[in-house]
Design an enzyme around this catalytic site. Structure first.
Site, short mmCIF file in Angstrom:
data_model
loop_
_atom_site.label_atom_id
_atom_site.label_comp_id
_atom_site.label_asym_id
_atom_site.label_seq_id
_atom_site.Cartn_x
_atom_site.Cartn_y
_atom_site.Cartn_z
N HIS A 81 0.85 -1.19 0.04
CA HIS A 81 -0.20 0.17 0.00
C HIS A 81 0.89 1.24 -0.04
O HIS A 81 0.21 2.21 -0.48
CB HIS A 81 -0.88 0.16 1.26
CG HIS A 81 -1.95 -1.20 1.12
ND1 HIS A 81 -2.82 -1.29 2.23
CD2 HIS A 81 -2.70 -1.81 0.05
CE1 HIS A 81 -3.79 -2.26 1.85
NE2 HIS A 81 -3.52 -2.60 0.71
N PHE A 330 -1.33 -8.09 4.50
CA PHE A 330 0.15 -7.52 4.71
C PHE A 330 0.06 -6.20 3.78
O PHE A 330 0.95 -5.88 3.16
CB PHE A 330 1.04 -8.59 4.09
CG PHE A 330 0.85 -9.94 4.25
CD1 PHE A 330 0.92 -10.55 5.77
CD2 PHE A 330 0.66 -10.97 3.67
CE1 PHE A 330 0.63 -11.75 6.04
CE2 PHE A 330 0.36 -12.27 3.76
CZ PHE A 330 0.58 -12.53 5.16
N CYS A 331 -0.91 -5.61 4.09
CA CYS A 331 -1.00 -4.11 3.32
C CYS A 331 -0.74 -4.29 1.91
O CYS A 331 -0.01 -3.41 1.34
CB CYS A 331 0.12 -2.98 4.12
SG CYS A 331 -0.40 -2.88 5.66
N ALA A 332 -1.11 -5.31 1.26
CA ALA A 332 -1.10 -5.67 -0.27
C ALA A 332 -2.38 -6.22 -0.64
O ALA A 332 -2.30 -7.46 -1.30
CB ALA A 332 0.18 -6.42 -0.31
#
Length: 420
Positions: A81, A330-332
């Site tokens: 992100h 995982f911020c993805a």
């Protein structure tokens, strides 16, 4: 340990930088600027061309760069992100990664040729799968199209040597906490011209050469302007009191990693051979990968376990085996959603300097036990997180009289919900 010792040595001299004639202030100013030189050397910065700006982390660094880019930005949809969201206030285009690395490079080439792009922003290594992109090839494609390249190196820098000058990469962002320097600092490194022309990232003291306020008459009806002469980068973007401790810790971590880089890369490659092979031997465990034709990766591996919520797997590994992993997306989110289908996320194991072969064996043994026998403890969700019930572990390490705790050694036997 060396980072902590360096910080402890510096703390007695702590003072404001660039603003004092006192001895402590001069010491701290020298430490900060020497840290800048150290980080520049660590990433192979181009002398006289590149500048190092200290930031809070990779996200902060890329948001800084976003204000400096003079045109459209291009990036892949597999990004963290930090490299997905930083560009949303600027003109941007997103390229969907293809099912192979070779086709993805072709898609990037086509996108670069379709319309002018000022910057191609890309991860150096996926924080989900660890796969490394071929930066030399990507940089060549971008430069041929007249674009610059920015690399999110948060996951790459701890594991591989980076050389801006040799690779031609124009900008690089990294985080100290990924480099074993958990004191809240990161850095943006790269070509000076854009950074010298951009608005100040943090407007405040230390970022200016002079400030003057011109008011109209009468003074009681104040109206006027503020005239500001900004300093060039890096100080232009480091307004306020900088995170001296974080910058010093980051630099010390870079010095240590430089010294042991060859040994750590060999150690990591041996572990990387062990972990994927072990995961593939477990029925019901699927390791995640973006491209079947990718050949290089860093020490990160994400996987899913059939029949189990990833959060439950992570709680089980912690409580019953003393193993710390991440779970979720995982911020993805776009990438993980594509790789896991209808599952709520995945489990991620990250290998580091202290990871040993026996640690991986412990993880594989714990996963096999889960698949064969299920958890030995009871678990429930509290505020969206899986937790063991009851949990006898003390979750308030700051309480007076509580001794520090450490995970079990490789020779210790796993115990259900043990107080690690």
């Amino acid at each position: 340990v060396e980072v902590a010792e360096h910080v402890a040595e510096l703390l007695p001299y702590y003072a404001s930088v660039h603003r004092g004639a006192g001895y402590a202030s001069r010491v701290c100013t020298a430490v900060l600027e020497h840290a800048r030189e150290t980080v520049a050397r660590f990433v192979g910065a181009r002398p006289g061309e590149d500048v190092v700006v200290f930031t809070r982390n990779t996200t902060d660094a890329l948001n800084l760069l976003a204000r400096a880019v003079p045109g459209p930005v291009l990036y892949l949809d597999i990004e963290h992100h930090a490299n997905l969201l930083a560009w949303h206030g600027t003109p941007h285009r997103v390229v969907r990664a293809a099912d192979t690395l070779d086709r993805t490079l072709s898609e990037l080439r086509a996108a670069l040729d379709t319309a002018p792009v000022a910057l191609l922003a890309i991860t150096g290594a996926s924080n989900v799968t660890g796969e490394i992109v071929p930066l030399d090839t990507i940089t060549e494609l971008a430069h041929q199209a007249g674009a610059r390249v920015a690399v999110d190196a948060a996951q790459l820098a701890p594991h591989r040597t980076i050389d801006l000058a040799a690779s031609g990469v124009d900008y690089l962002a990294l985080s100290g906490h990924k480099l074993y320097a958990p004191y809240g600092a990161g850095a943006l490194m790269g070509r000076r011209d854009w950074l010298d022309r951009s608005p100040a990232h943090l407007a405040g003291g230390g970022a200016v050469r002079s400030v003057a306020v011109r008011t109209a008459e009468p003074v009681s009806h104040v109206a006027g302007t503020t005239d500001v002469t900004w300093l060039p980068a890096p100080h232009r973007h480091e307004g306020g009191t900088p995170n001296l401790i974080g910058a010093a810790a980051l630099a010390q971590a870079c010095r240590v990693l430089e010294r042991i880089r060859d040994a750590t890369e060999a150690h990591e490659r041996a572990l990387l051979n062990q972990l994927p092979r072990g995961l593939s031997a477990l029925p019901g465990v699927q390791a995640l990968t973006i491209w079947p034709d990718s050949t290089e990766r860093v020490a990160v591996s994400s996987f899913v376990v059939d029949g189990y919520d990833p959060g439950l797997v992570a709680a089980y590994l912690s409580a019953e085996h003393g193993i710390a992993v991440r779970d979720g997306r995982f911020c993805a989110h776009p990438l993980v959603d594509r790789l896991v289908g209808n599952r709520p996320g995945a489990v991620r194991a990250s290998l580091g300097l202290s990871t040993r072969a026996c640690d991986i064996n412990r993880l594989l043994t714990a996963l096999r036990a889960l698949l064969e026998h299920g958890p030995r403890w009871k678990y429930t969700q509290v505020d969206g997180r899986w937790v063991p019930v009851p949990d006898p572990r003390d979750l308030d390490p700051l309480r007076l009289g509580v001794a520090p705790i450490s995970p079990p050694g490789c020779g210790d036997r796993p115990r259900p919900a043990a107080v690690w």
